[in-house]
Motif scaffolding. Structure first.
Motif, PDB file in Angstrom:
ATOM      1  N   ILE A  33       0.840  -1.201   0.000  1.00 37.91           N
ATOM      2  CA  ILE A  33       0.000   0.000   0.000  1.00 37.91           C
ATOM      3  C   ILE A  33       0.873   1.247   0.000  1.00 37.91           C
ATOM      4  O   ILE A  33       0.689   2.169  -0.807  1.00 37.91           O
ATOM      5  N   ASP A  34       1.846   1.299   0.912  1.00 37.20           N
ATOM      6  CA  ASP A  34       2.750   2.451   0.969  1.00 37.20           C
ATOM      7  C   ASP A  34       3.616   2.539  -0.281  1.00 37.20           C
ATOM      8  O   ASP A  34       3.886   3.646  -0.785  1.00 37.20           O
ATOM      9  N   GLU A  35       4.059   1.402  -0.781  1.00 39.33           N
ATOM     10  CA  GLU A  35       4.883   1.414  -1.988  1.00 39.33           C
ATOM     11  C   GLU A  35       4.120   2.006  -3.171  1.00 39.33           C
ATOM     12  O   GLU A  35       4.652   2.814  -3.944  1.00 39.33           O
ATOM     13  N   LYS A  36       2.880   1.597  -3.314  1.00 37.93           N
ATOM     14  CA  LYS A  36       2.064   2.118  -4.408  1.00 37.93           C
ATOM     15  C   LYS A  36       1.804   3.609  -4.217  1.00 37.93           C
ATOM     16  O   LYS A  36       1.892   4.400  -5.173  1.00 37.93           O
ATOM     17  N   ASN A  37       1.481   4.003  -3.000  1.00 42.10           N
ATOM     18  CA  ASN A  37       1.243   5.410  -2.718  1.00 42.10           C
ATOM     19  C   ASN A  37       2.469   6.252  -3.062  1.00 42.10           C
ATOM     20  O   ASN A  37       2.347   7.347  -3.624  1.00 42.10           O
ATOM     21  N   ASN A  38       3.648   5.771  -2.746  1.00 42.08           N
ATOM     22  CA  ASN A  38       4.880   6.515  -3.036  1.00 42.08           C
ATOM     23  C   ASN A  38       5.101   6.685  -4.540  1.00 42.08           C
ATOM     24  O   ASN A  38       5.674   7.688  -4.983  1.00 42.08           O
ATOM     25  N   LEU A  39       4.661   5.725  -5.322  1.00 45.46           N
ATOM     26  CA  LEU A  39       4.762   5.851  -6.772  1.00 45.46           C
ATOM     27  C   LEU A  39       3.815   6.913  -7.326  1.00 45.46           C
ATOM     28  O   LEU A  39       4.108   7.570  -8.326  1.00 45.46           O
ATOM     29  N   ILE A  40       2.673   7.074  -6.656  1.00 45.77           N
ATOM     30  CA  ILE A  40       1.627   7.956  -7.166  1.00 45.77           C
ATOM     31  C   ILE A  40       1.829   9.400  -6.730  1.00 45.77           C
ATOM     32  O   ILE A  40       1.493  10.342  -7.462  1.00 45.77           O
ATOM     33  N   LYS A  41       2.393   9.607  -5.544  1.00 44.25           N
ATOM     34  CA  LYS A  41       2.550  10.958  -4.986  1.00 44.25           C
ATOM     35  C   LYS A  41       3.150  11.919  -6.012  1.00 44.25           C
ATOM     36  O   LYS A  41       4.131  11.614  -6.675  1.00 44.25           O
ATOM     37  N   GLY A  42       2.534  13.075  -6.120  1.00 47.05           N
ATOM     38  CA  GLY A  42       3.040  14.105  -7.017  1.00 47.05           C
ATOM     39  C   GLY A  42       2.588  13.974  -8.456  1.00 47.05           C
ATOM     40  O   GLY A  42       2.947  14.814  -9.289  1.00 47.05           O
TER      41      GLY A  42
END
Length: 481
Positions: free
Chosen positions: A107-116
């Protein structure tokens, strides 16, 4: 008070009414709704809606934005552009990516890819792999929108739950943790029977028989048995046939915590009449007949359908141009969903006023999904204290769909050539303009968390048209039927 943004001279759309009003926004939230626009002139920015309609920012609870691992089909940046161009400010993304979203740390890994990169706020549906349902024990219900369970699969959905014992375990864990299960409800064994005795389909008509409606009916029947046994809250996705709708409506009347949605594609396309579109409208479940469309539209009008999701699932042109059997199912839709719903309702229910049509859209694309997926404390309504998410449409504007207007990376639409009404010209997310006539704002969308859900409040929470539920228990239910 000085407002960050004031929107004046709008017609504000709710699920049961439309009225003229003005909105003041502060710190990304709706600070005031008033019939006195003079109260809002002290603002850093003022937008004159010019008597156009202001809807709550739409929630598309069923998208495949293809991040991570499938970004040759779509990127989050391009998909979120398509979303805001379609009036969508919040999306809930499905787990069948690469890697599959079936572990908590992803979940965090995917979120980090999407941020920005995201113009929309977003959340995730979680996946479950065969033999690995124990990972669900690590979830908290505030992390995810739902757990997605595939009872059959296709090109980008390989993790099919076939074993009955494992399926029961998934239902048990979800009930214990008050997590919603979203189902791709087609029975794999039934489909295999049809695959065994039918030739590979070469067009939409053959494909509709190949992916028989029987599989959906049987899968929903099995799901109802498990809902009765465990009290699990279930939401059935992309319902395609009249028989499925009837079964789900009866189950809800009987008091089961089960809801459903369809897609704009199942509402718009007809396997017989649109056969020439071929693999462009190849879906799983299949596009069906006019009879099915009419039943789906009726359930939307009657309020028994709780939401409509685009099932935005783009593939490259090259993939879609393969021979019919080999072409993957799925098509884009997040940009088109709002005008498709408006135009479809105008065609099928000409006695409805334009305002009544918009209220129906708000019911299934804002209030309904916000309540179902536990974000109604922030999203889904034009109400003081909620996020300042809006889409503004001109009732006179018409859109002839052209591929050059499509913001999805795939650069095609199954609706090309169609004349649609109700295309947004402005979209605002948390008080910031993220779309204005082809121009885009700041990509600072953020990951959502989800409220804890009290299952005993199910009918009150869902504004169900049916009888009040008895209090649901975490495990085996004995008080229903």
């Amino acid at each position: 008070m000085q407002y960050d943004l004031s929107i004046i001279n709008g017609r504000l759309v709710y699920k049961d009414q439309v009225f003229k009003g003005h909105i003041g926004v502060k710190n990304g939230k709706i600070a005031i709704i008033t019939n006195r626009k003079d109260m809002l002139f002290n603002a850093k920015k003022i937008i004159d809606a010019n008597d156009n309609y202001i809807l709550p920012g739409l929630i598309d609870s069923h998208v495949h934005f293809r991040t991570p691992g499938l970004t040759y089909k779509e990127t989050w940046k391009t998909a979120s552009r398509a979303a805001v161009a379609g009036g969508v400010t919040t999306v809930l993304d499905m787990p069948n990516t690469n890697p599959y979203l079936s572990k908590v740390d992803l979940i965090d890994e995917k979120n980090n890819l999407i941020k920005g990169t995201s113009l929309v706020d977003y959340g995730f549906h979680f996946g479950v792999e065969p033999g690995k349902s124990y990972y669900l024990n690590l979830l908290n219900s505030n992390m995810i929108a739902s757990v997605k369970v595939f009872l059959t699969g296709h090109h980008t959905a390989k993790n099919i739950i076939k074993d009955r014992t494992e399926l029961e375990e998934i239902f048990r864990i979800a009930a214990e943790k008050n997590i919603i299960l979203t189902l791709h409800a087609e029975d794999e064994d039934t489909l295999n029977l049809f695959r065994q005795y039918n030739n590979a389909p070469t067009n939409l008509i053959e494909y509709e028989r190949h992916l028989s409606r029987s599989a959906g009916i049987i899968a929903i029947g099995k799901a109802i048995e498990l809902v009765k046994q465990y009290g699990t809250q279930v939401h059935v996705l992309h319902v395609s046939s009249a028989e499925e709708v009837e079964l789900l409506e009866v189950a809800a009347k009987a008091g089961y915590p089960i809801t459903f949605e369809t897609t704009p594609h199942q509402l718009w396309f007809d396997a017989m009449k649109d056969v020439e579109l071929g693999s462009r409208v190849k879906l799983s479940p299949a596009i069906r007949s006019e009879k099915d469309q009419l039943k789906l539209w009726k359930s939307l009008i009657d309020g028994t359908m709780i939401s409509v999701g685009s099932d935005h699932a783009p593939h490259s042109n090259k993939e879609k141009k393969r021979n019919f059997y080999e072409a993957p199912p799925g098509l884009p839709g997040v940009q088109e969903i709002l005008p498709v719903l408006i135009t479809g309702l105008m065609k099928n229910y000409p006695n409805l006023t334009f305002e009544e049509i918009l209220s129906k859209v708000v019911s299934v694309m804002a209030e309904g999904p916000s309540k179902l997926f536990k974000i109604s404390d922030r999203k889904g309504r034009i109400e003081e204290g909620l996020d300042a998410d809006f889409t503004i449409i001109d009732p006179e504007d018409e859109w002839v769909v052209k591929k050059e207007d499509i913001y999805s990376l795939c650069q095609w639409s199954a609706y090309e050539g169609e004349t649609l009404k109700g295309r947004p010209f402005m979209t605002i997310r948390r008080g910031k303009v993220v779309y204005l006539n082809g121009e885009f704002g700041e990509a600072d969308g953020k990951l959502l968390t989800f409220k804890e859900f009290d299952p005993s409040k199910f009918n009150e929470f869902m504004s169900s048209p049916f009888q009040q539920l008895n209090k649901m228990k975490a495990f085996r239910r004995t008080n229903i039927l």
